[in-house]
Motif scaffolding. Sequence first.
Motif, mmCIF file in Angstrom:
data_model
loop_
_atom_site.group_PDB
_atom_site.id
_atom_site.type_symbol
_atom_site.label_atom_id
_atom_site.label_comp_id
_atom_site.label_asym_id
_atom_site.label_seq_id
_atom_site.Cartn_x
_atom_site.Cartn_y
_atom_site.Cartn_z
ATOM 1 N N ALA A 243 68.289 18.490 110.631
ATOM 2 C CA ALA A 243 68.505 19.692 109.736
ATOM 3 C C ALA A 243 70.017 19.979 109.461
ATOM 4 O O ALA A 243 70.076 20.725 108.362
ATOM 5 C CB ALA A 243 67.879 20.754 110.790
ATOM 6 N N ILE A 244 70.761 19.586 110.320
ATOM 7 C CA ILE A 244 72.147 19.868 110.060
ATOM 8 C C ILE A 244 72.549 19.001 108.790
ATOM 9 O O ILE A 244 73.092 19.718 107.839
ATOM 10 C CB ILE A 244 73.170 19.543 111.207
ATOM 11 C CG1 ILE A 244 72.868 20.534 112.289
ATOM 12 C CG2 ILE A 244 74.539 19.540 110.887
ATOM 13 C CD1 ILE A 244 73.442 19.998 113.726
ATOM 14 N N THR A 245 72.410 17.740 108.899
ATOM 15 C CA THR A 245 72.849 16.857 107.793
ATOM 16 C C THR A 245 72.283 17.360 106.452
ATOM 17 O O THR A 245 72.831 17.286 105.264
ATOM 18 C CB THR A 245 72.902 15.322 108.026
ATOM 19 O OG1 THR A 245 71.736 15.037 108.223
ATOM 20 C CG2 THR A 245 73.875 15.097 109.398
ATOM 21 N N GLN A 246 70.912 17.439 106.364
ATOM 22 C CA GLN A 246 70.280 17.887 105.172
ATOM 23 C C GLN A 246 70.821 19.236 104.766
ATOM 24 O O GLN A 246 70.881 19.242 103.374
ATOM 25 C CB GLN A 246 68.775 17.781 105.599
ATOM 26 C CG GLN A 246 67.836 18.507 104.318
ATOM 27 C CD GLN A 246 66.308 18.264 104.708
ATOM 28 O OE1 GLN A 246 65.770 17.150 104.941
ATOM 29 N NE2 GLN A 246 65.832 19.755 104.884
ATOM 30 N N GLY A 247 70.799 19.983 105.644
ATOM 31 C CA GLY A 247 71.218 21.608 105.026
ATOM 32 C C GLY A 247 72.639 21.501 104.619
ATOM 33 O O GLY A 247 72.816 22.066 103.618
ATOM 34 N N LEU A 248 73.729 20.647 105.434
ATOM 35 C CA LEU A 248 74.811 20.640 104.571
ATOM 36 C C LEU A 248 74.896 19.963 103.298
ATOM 37 O O LEU A 248 75.660 20.475 102.352
ATOM 38 C CB LEU A 248 76.015 20.093 105.661
ATOM 39 C CG LEU A 248 76.134 20.881 106.716
ATOM 40 C CD1 LEU A 248 76.903 19.953 108.058
ATOM 41 C CD2 LEU A 248 76.843 22.179 106.538
ATOM 42 N N LYS A 249 74.171 19.293 103.178
ATOM 43 C CA LYS A 249 74.111 18.382 101.675
ATOM 44 C C LYS A 249 73.390 19.365 100.764
ATOM 45 O O LYS A 249 73.836 19.499 99.534
ATOM 46 C CB LYS A 249 73.324 17.008 101.950
ATOM 47 C CG LYS A 249 74.097 15.877 102.526
ATOM 48 C CD LYS A 249 73.218 14.751 102.829
ATOM 49 C CE LYS A 249 73.793 13.638 103.355
ATOM 50 N NZ LYS A 249 72.874 12.480 103.826
ATOM 51 N N ASP A 250 72.470 19.917 101.086
ATOM 52 C CA ASP A 250 71.711 20.802 100.402
ATOM 53 C C ASP A 250 72.933 21.942 99.650
ATOM 54 O O ASP A 250 72.774 22.292 98.466
ATOM 55 C CB ASP A 250 70.775 21.593 101.042
ATOM 56 C CG ASP A 250 69.524 20.908 101.383
ATOM 57 O OD1 ASP A 250 69.278 19.831 100.781
ATOM 58 O OD2 ASP A 250 68.579 21.289 102.373
ATOM 59 N N ILE A 251 73.732 22.502 100.593
ATOM 60 C CA ILE A 251 74.698 23.572 99.966
ATOM 61 C C ILE A 251 76.018 22.857 99.406
ATOM 62 O O ILE A 251 76.648 23.451 99.006
ATOM 63 C CB ILE A 251 74.818 24.349 101.090
ATOM 64 C CG1 ILE A 251 75.547 23.775 102.260
ATOM 65 C CG2 ILE A 251 73.867 25.206 101.362
ATOM 66 C CD1 ILE A 251 76.261 24.884 103.224
ATOM 67 N N GLY A 252 76.102 21.481 99.340
ATOM 68 C CA GLY A 252 77.108 20.968 98.685
ATOM 69 C C GLY A 252 78.097 20.728 99.491
ATOM 70 O O GLY A 252 79.411 20.296 99.107
ATOM 71 N N PHE A 253 78.378 21.045 101.025
ATOM 72 C CA PHE A 253 79.261 20.832 101.913
ATOM 73 C C PHE A 253 79.618 19.321 102.225
ATOM 74 O O PHE A 253 78.592 18.821 102.838
ATOM 75 C CB PHE A 253 79.005 21.917 103.080
ATOM 76 C CG PHE A 253 80.325 21.788 103.900
ATOM 77 C CD1 PHE A 253 81.432 22.589 103.716
ATOM 78 C CD2 PHE A 253 80.536 20.875 104.987
ATOM 79 C CE1 PHE A 253 82.587 22.476 104.523
ATOM 80 C CE2 PHE A 253 81.622 20.778 105.752
ATOM 81 C CZ PHE A 253 82.549 21.502 105.537
ATOM 82 N N LEU A 254 80.434 18.838 101.395
ATOM 83 C CA LEU A 254 80.604 17.283 101.742
ATOM 84 C C LEU A 254 82.010 17.140 102.071
ATOM 85 O O LEU A 254 82.540 15.979 101.986
ATOM 86 C CB LEU A 254 80.452 16.616 100.270
ATOM 87 C CG LEU A 254 79.026 17.034 99.769
ATOM 88 C CD1 LEU A 254 79.132 16.401 98.320
ATOM 89 C CD2 LEU A 254 77.979 16.473 100.550
ATOM 90 N N ALA A 255 82.312 17.867 103.282
ATOM 91 C CA ALA A 255 83.898 17.493 103.925
ATOM 92 C C ALA A 255 83.797 16.252 104.408
ATOM 93 O O ALA A 255 84.874 15.436 104.596
ATOM 94 C CB ALA A 255 84.100 18.337 104.750
ATOM 95 N N GLY A 256 82.842 15.487 104.989
ATOM 96 C CA GLY A 256 82.745 14.126 105.637
ATOM 97 C C GLY A 256 82.334 13.250 104.766
ATOM 98 O O GLY A 256 82.201 12.148 105.296
ATOM 99 N N ALA A 257 81.910 13.671 103.596
ATOM 100 C CA ALA A 257 81.492 12.398 102.546
ATOM 101 C C ALA A 257 82.326 11.447 102.175
ATOM 102 O O ALA A 257 83.530 11.414 102.088
ATOM 103 C CB ALA A 257 81.048 13.199 101.152
ATOM 104 N N GLY A 258 81.605 10.126 102.642
ATOM 105 C CA GLY A 258 82.627 8.941 102.229
ATOM 106 C C GLY A 258 83.647 8.944 103.275
ATOM 107 O O GLY A 258 84.751 8.206 102.995
ATOM 108 N N VAL A 259 83.433 9.388 104.608
ATOM 109 C CA VAL A 259 84.656 9.389 105.487
ATOM 110 C C VAL A 259 85.010 8.007 105.653
ATOM 111 O O VAL A 259 84.220 6.900 105.661
ATOM 112 C CB VAL A 259 83.857 9.708 106.842
ATOM 113 C CG1 VAL A 259 85.364 9.553 107.831
ATOM 114 C CG2 VAL A 259 83.456 10.988 106.939
#
Length: 153
Positions: A137-153
């Motif tokens: 729920a956390i990871t899906q929700g953050l992706k849904d809203i476009g919060f990608l601070a950790g994307a491509g860490v």
Amino acid sequence: MDNLPSTINWESELRGASMLVKSGLVPKDIRTAESALFIIMAGRDLGLSPVQSLRSIRPIQGKIEASADLQLGLYHRQGGKSRWLKLDATGAELELSAIWLTAPHVSKFGVEDAKRAELMSNANYRKYPQAMFRSRAITQGLKDIGFLAGAGV
């Protein structure tokens, strides 16, 4: 990211990572000083200490991923807010809000979602369904809203 060093002393950094690996206290999937250093440097990009990085960033199928808890923590650090609407062994519902969102977003993940994704054969889903639904729920929700601070860490 303004606090990133302009140069890296590779030998010194690698010695430090080697000591951490030799301590036996880093997660077992981090086997070499080089992989520990890579994770430490990725965490540094996110403003994390070496220990926070080694505890919350994992190698998964050839790339490193930030844990759900770390992602939610980064969201909170940027001013986002979260509230659990449901969290039990049948599913999780997380409400995410922030001043940059036009409305709160609710992320849901439950048994039917896990079945559709063919995750129910995973031992962790059978043993710890609430924790697994929570993370999804956390990871899906953050992706849904476009919060990608950790994307491509």
